[in-house]
Design a protein around this motif. Structure first.
Motif, PDB file in Angstrom:
ATOM      1  N   ALA A 101     -58.678  14.206 -12.294  1.00  0.00           N
ATOM      2  CA  ALA A 101     -58.945  15.470 -12.979  1.00  0.00           C
ATOM      3  C   ALA A 101     -59.761  16.397 -12.101  1.00  0.00           C
ATOM      4  CB  ALA A 101     -59.671  15.208 -14.292  1.00  0.00           C
ATOM      5  N   VAL A 102     -60.709  15.829 -11.369  1.00  0.00           N
ATOM      6  CA  VAL A 102     -61.587  16.590 -10.476  1.00  0.00           C
ATOM      7  C   VAL A 102     -61.579  15.904  -9.111  1.00  0.00           C
ATOM      8  CG1 VAL A 102     -63.941  17.383 -10.065  1.00  0.00           C
ATOM      9  CG2 VAL A 102     -63.045  17.323 -12.408  1.00  0.00           C
ATOM     10  N   CYS A 103     -61.485  16.679  -8.055  1.00  0.00           N
ATOM     11  CA  CYS A 103     -61.385  16.101  -6.714  1.00  0.00           C
ATOM     12  C   CYS A 103     -62.687  16.164  -5.920  1.00  0.00           C
ATOM     13  CB  CYS A 103     -60.279  16.796  -5.919  1.00  0.00           C
ATOM     14  SG  CYS A 103     -58.615  16.433  -6.554  1.00  0.00           S
ATOM     15  N   GLU A 104     -63.634  16.995  -6.348  1.00  0.00           N
ATOM     16  CA  GLU A 104     -64.900  17.086  -5.627  1.00  0.00           C
ATOM     17  C   GLU A 104     -65.973  17.635  -6.551  1.00  0.00           C
ATOM     18  OE1 GLU A 104     -64.590  19.809  -2.349  1.00  0.00           O
ATOM     19  OE2 GLU A 104     -63.785  21.421  -3.587  1.00  0.00           O
ATOM     20  N   GLU A 105     -67.223  17.415  -6.151  1.00  0.00           N
ATOM     21  CA  GLU A 105     -68.351  17.935  -6.914  1.00  0.00           C
ATOM     22  C   GLU A 105     -68.527  19.432  -6.650  1.00  0.00           C
ATOM     23  OE1 GLU A 105     -70.118  16.285  -9.088  1.00  0.00           O
ATOM     24  OE2 GLU A 105     -69.202  14.324  -8.717  1.00  0.00           O
ATOM     25  N   ASP A 106     -69.251  20.098  -7.528  1.00  0.00           N
ATOM     26  CA  ASP A 106     -69.562  21.520  -7.370  1.00  0.00           C
ATOM     27  C   ASP A 106     -70.592  21.669  -6.248  1.00  0.00           C
ATOM     28  OD1 ASP A 106     -71.205  23.981  -7.751  1.00  0.00           O
ATOM     29  OD2 ASP A 106     -69.875  24.294  -9.458  1.00  0.00           O
ATOM     30  N   PHE A 107     -70.165  22.293  -5.151  1.00  0.00           N
ATOM     31  CA  PHE A 107     -71.039  22.369  -3.984  1.00  0.00           C
ATOM     32  C   PHE A 107     -72.323  23.131  -4.269  1.00  0.00           C
ATOM     33  CE2 PHE A 107     -72.520  24.871  -0.331  1.00  0.00           C
ATOM     34  CZ  PHE A 107     -72.916  23.844   0.510  1.00  0.00           C
ATOM     35  N   GLU A 108     -72.239  24.267  -4.926  1.00  0.00           N
ATOM     36  CA  GLU A 108     -73.445  25.060  -5.160  1.00  0.00           C
ATOM     37  C   GLU A 108     -74.440  24.307  -6.034  1.00  0.00           C
ATOM     38  OE1 GLU A 108     -74.217  27.589  -3.517  1.00  0.00           O
ATOM     39  OE2 GLU A 108     -72.269  28.102  -2.638  1.00  0.00           O
ATOM     40  N   ALA A 109     -73.941  23.549  -6.997  1.00  0.00           N
ATOM     41  CA  ALA A 109     -74.838  22.736  -7.824  1.00  0.00           C
ATOM     42  C   ALA A 109     -75.448  21.606  -7.003  1.00  0.00           C
ATOM     43  CB  ALA A 109     -74.080  22.175  -9.025  1.00  0.00           C
ATOM     44  N   GLN A 110     -74.653  20.994  -6.130  1.00  0.00           N
ATOM     45  CA  GLN A 110     -75.183  19.971  -5.226  1.00  0.00           C
ATOM     46  C   GLN A 110     -76.274  20.564  -4.337  1.00  0.00           C
ATOM     47  OE1 GLN A 110     -71.558  18.698  -3.174  1.00  0.00           O
ATOM     48  NE2 GLN A 110     -71.861  16.646  -4.004  1.00  0.00           N
ATOM     49  N   LEU A 111     -76.001  21.742  -3.783  1.00  0.00           N
ATOM     50  CA  LEU A 111     -76.952  22.387  -2.886  1.00  0.00           C
ATOM     51  C   LEU A 111     -78.254  22.694  -3.610  1.00  0.00           C
ATOM     52  CD1 LEU A 111     -77.639  23.663  -0.160  1.00  0.00           C
ATOM     53  CD2 LEU A 111     -76.501  25.756  -0.931  1.00  0.00           C
ATOM     54  N   ALA A 112     -78.157  23.204  -4.821  1.00  0.00           N
ATOM     55  CA  ALA A 112     -79.362  23.505  -5.597  1.00  0.00           C
ATOM     56  C   ALA A 112     -80.182  22.242  -5.841  1.00  0.00           C
ATOM     57  CB  ALA A 112     -78.987  24.168  -6.916  1.00  0.00           C
ATOM     58  N   ALA A 113     -79.508  21.148  -6.162  1.00  0.00           N
ATOM     59  CA  ALA A 113     -80.210  19.886  -6.398  1.00  0.00           C
ATOM     60  C   ALA A 113     -80.851  19.375  -5.108  1.00  0.00           C
ATOM     61  CB  ALA A 113     -79.243  18.848  -6.954  1.00  0.00           C
ATOM     62  N   ALA A 114     -80.134  19.510  -3.990  1.00  0.00           N
ATOM     63  CA  ALA A 114     -80.665  19.039  -2.711  1.00  0.00           C
ATOM     64  C   ALA A 114     -81.897  19.835  -2.299  1.00  0.00           C
ATOM     65  CB  ALA A 114     -79.585  19.130  -1.632  1.00  0.00           C
ATOM     66  N   VAL A 115     -81.857  21.150  -2.448  1.00  0.00           N
ATOM     67  CA  VAL A 115     -83.013  21.984  -2.093  1.00  0.00           C
ATOM     68  C   VAL A 115     -84.196  21.657  -3.002  1.00  0.00           C
ATOM     69  CG1 VAL A 115     -83.895  24.350  -2.024  1.00  0.00           C
ATOM     70  CG2 VAL A 115     -81.609  23.847  -1.122  1.00  0.00           C
ATOM     71  N   SER A 116     -83.926  21.466  -4.287  1.00  0.00           N
ATOM     72  CA  SER A 116     -84.993  21.154  -5.234  1.00  0.00           C
ATOM     73  C   SER A 116     -85.635  19.806  -4.945  1.00  0.00           C
ATOM     74  CB  SER A 116     -84.447  21.159  -6.666  1.00  0.00           C
ATOM     75  OG  SER A 116     -84.016  22.455  -7.029  1.00  0.00           O
ATOM     76  N   ALA A 117     -84.885  18.906  -4.314  1.00  0.00           N
ATOM     77  CA  ALA A 117     -85.427  17.587  -3.973  1.00  0.00           C
ATOM     78  C   ALA A 117     -86.430  17.649  -2.828  1.00  0.00           C
ATOM     79  CB  ALA A 117     -84.284  16.635  -3.623  1.00  0.00           C
ATOM     80  N   ARG A 118     -86.480  18.771  -2.125  1.00  0.00           N
ATOM     81  CA  ARG A 118     -87.456  19.003  -1.061  1.00  0.00           C
ATOM     82  C   ARG A 118     -87.403  17.962   0.053  1.00  0.00           C
ATOM     83  NH1 ARG A 118     -88.746  23.910  -1.072  1.00  0.00           N
ATOM     84  NH2 ARG A 118     -90.591  23.392   0.153  1.00  0.00           N
ATOM     85  N   PRO A 119     -86.233  17.718   0.626  1.00  0.00           N
ATOM     86  CA  PRO A 119     -86.194  16.834   1.794  1.00  0.00           C
ATOM     87  C   PRO A 119     -86.798  17.546   2.997  1.00  0.00           C
ATOM     88  CG  PRO A 119     -84.071  17.870   1.520  1.00  0.00           C
ATOM     89  CD  PRO A 119     -84.913  18.302   0.335  1.00  0.00           C
ATOM     90  N   ALA A 120     -87.144  16.789   4.026  1.00  0.00           N
ATOM     91  CA  ALA A 120     -87.638  17.415   5.251  1.00  0.00           C
ATOM     92  C   ALA A 120     -86.521  18.173   5.954  1.00  0.00           C
ATOM     93  CB  ALA A 120     -88.220  16.351   6.175  1.00  0.00           C
ATOM     94  N   VAL A 121     -85.300  17.629   5.877  1.00  0.00           N
ATOM     95  CA  VAL A 121     -84.136  18.200   6.559  1.00  0.00           C
ATOM     96  C   VAL A 121     -82.976  18.258   5.584  1.00  0.00           C
ATOM     97  CG1 VAL A 121     -82.390  17.795   8.348  1.00  0.00           C
ATOM     98  CG2 VAL A 121     -84.812  17.407   8.857  1.00  0.00           C
ATOM     99  N   LEU A 122     -82.268  19.377   5.585  1.00  0.00           N
ATOM    100  CA  LEU A 122     -81.001  19.504   4.863  1.00  0.00           C
ATOM    101  C   LEU A 122     -79.935  19.799   5.913  1.00  0.00           C
ATOM    102  CD1 LEU A 122     -79.428  19.537   2.251  1.00  0.00           C
ATOM    103  CD2 LEU A 122     -80.094  21.907   1.907  1.00  0.00           C
ATOM    104  N   SER A 123     -78.979  18.901   6.046  1.00  0.00           N
ATOM    105  CA  SER A 123     -77.960  19.055   7.090  1.00  0.00           C
ATOM    106  C   SER A 123     -76.582  19.216   6.473  1.00  0.00           C
ATOM    107  CB  SER A 123     -77.968  17.855   8.037  1.00  0.00           C
ATOM    108  OG  SER A 123     -77.641  16.656   7.348  1.00  0.00           O
ATOM    109  N   PHE A 124     -75.688  19.804   7.279  1.00  0.00           N
ATOM    110  CA  PHE A 124     -74.334  20.091   6.819  1.00  0.00           C
ATOM    111  C   PHE A 124     -73.328  19.583   7.839  1.00  0.00           C
ATOM    112  CE2 PHE A 124     -77.092  23.217   4.878  1.00  0.00           C
ATOM    113  CZ  PHE A 124     -76.658  23.244   3.563  1.00  0.00           C
ATOM    114  N   VAL A 125     -72.158  19.234   7.336  1.00  0.00           N
ATOM    115  CA  VAL A 125     -71.064  18.765   8.175  1.00  0.00           C
ATOM    116  C   VAL A 125     -69.776  19.395   7.665  1.00  0.00           C
ATOM    117  CG1 VAL A 125     -70.568  16.715   6.776  1.00  0.00           C
ATOM    118  CG2 VAL A 125     -70.112  16.653   9.233  1.00  0.00           C
ATOM    119  N   MET A 126     -68.769  19.479   8.521  1.00  0.00           N
ATOM    120  CA  MET A 126     -67.456  20.041   8.174  1.00  0.00           C
ATOM    121  C   MET A 126     -67.487  21.543   7.944  1.00  0.00           C
ATOM    122  SD  MET A 126     -65.789  17.281   5.566  1.00  0.00           S
ATOM    123  CE  MET A 126     -65.822  15.514   5.871  1.00  0.00           C
TER     124      MET A 126
END
Length: 341
Positions: A101-126
């Motif tokens: 039914a769904v092939c991938e997660e909502d990227f913007e929602a993932q990004l918001a959650a990742a930023v809110s988690a306050r990691p030292a580094v946020l990296s991207f691929v592809m």
């Protein structure tokens, strides 16, 4: 310490089975820099796992996401792919495969959650996250990294304002992270790619691919890398929650078993050759991430059943160099011996 005040030995942000709080925390607590491969995680799971990591260690960690991919849902192509999977479903006693039914997660929602988690580094691929997105993330106090498989990608990422570039060599396990030229980027080896990026860029370069022992660490540093990223070797540490079938396949693999395949996900990735990679070689596949979603039930059931011939056995070319690394801390210490202070 290497660049950004972090240790020089980083664990690659591996999505899937290795995306666990226990493993990421063990690497960071053991003197390295652990990273969470969050590409397949729902936003709420990113929040939960990040909190779990923090409960286990006060050391810094990173989070990695796939950049959004341009693709169009193709139900006819998905159905053709499901027909290829159907005999294997039957062999494992599973119901016939169905369209996801769904092939991938909502990227913007993932990004918001990742930023809110306050990691030292946020990296991207592809892909290139883009100047506006990079600036917004950096404004939150996070270090932002992109992944390059060739110099042109590194220059594009630098123009978007990233703080550093991960040089993913052709030897690296898992999905190819490039985005210019072919969908997966270029096939340049790590030891050729790192010095070219170092010469071309004004930001730190982190070497990734084919590094599994102190010699590889020393070589990457000698070529100008500011840190190294190690993936496959960490799959075999004590804290990695890998399925027994996957672990046994890694322990029994030869150097010549490494292959590049689109069979499981529709996007080129490096892993161990098995029945699926051989029998689907050359098959017409839907665009990534549609096969990845469609094949997930098969892969998950095969892992539980101990059937490695149906699992995506992602691993890099340096696999035979680390068969029994012990704990995450022990592997970090062994790798760090190659880094000259």
């Amino acid at each position: 310490m290497s660049c950004f005040g972090l240790p020089p030995v980083w664990m690659a942000p591996m999505a899937g089975e290795a995306a666990s709080a226990a493993l990421v925390a063990a690497v960071s607590a053991g003197g390295g820099f652990g990273q969470l491969g969050a590409a397949y995680l729902a936003p709420q799971r990113i929040t939960e796992i990040a909190a779990d990591i923090r409960a286990r260690t006060n050391r810094p960690f990173g989070i990695n996401l796939f950049c959004p991919q341009a693709w169009t849902r193709d139900d006819a192509a998905i159905d053709a792919y499901l027909a290829l999977l159907a005999p294997w479903h039957a062999e494992l006693g599973l119901p016939a495969p169905v369209r996801p039914a769904v092939c991938e997660e909502d990227f913007e929602a993932q990004l918001a959650a990742a930023v809110s988690a306050r990691p030292a580094v946020l990296s991207f691929v592809m892909g290139d996250p883009g100047a506006a997105r990079v600036a917004a993330i950096k404004a939150q106090g996070l270090v932002v990294l992109g992944t390059a498989t060739q110099v042109s990608e590194g220059l594009a990422l630098q123009a978007s304002g990233v703080d550093g570039v991960i040089a993913q060599g052709f030897e690296a396990g898992g999905h190819r992270g490039g985005f210019l030229g072919s969908a997966e980027g270029a096939g340049i080896g790590t030891m050729a790619l790192v010095p070219q990026l170092v010469d071309a860029l004004d930001v730190p370069v982190i070497a990734a691919g084919g590094i599994a022992d102190a010699r590889g660490v020393a070589a990457a540093q000698a070529l100008g890398a500011s840190a190294v990223t190690v993936g496959t070797a960490f799959l075999l540490v004590d804290e990695c929650p890998l399925s027994p079938a996957y672990r046994a396949a890694l322990l029994g693999a030869r150097d010549s078993d490494s292959t590049l395949t689109r069979a499981f996900s529709g996007r080129l990735a490096r892993g161990l050759a098995n029945r699926v990679t051989r029998e689907l070689e050359g098959a017409a596949l839907p665009a990534f991430p549609q096969p990845n979603a469609a094949s997930r039930p098969l892969r998950q059931a095969a892992a539980k059943a101990g059937r490695a011939e149906f699992i995506s056995l992602w691993a890099g070319q340096a696999l035979p160099l680390q068969r029994h690394p012990g704990s995450a801390a022990a592997l970090v210490a062994a790798l760090a011996r190659g880094w000259r202070a």
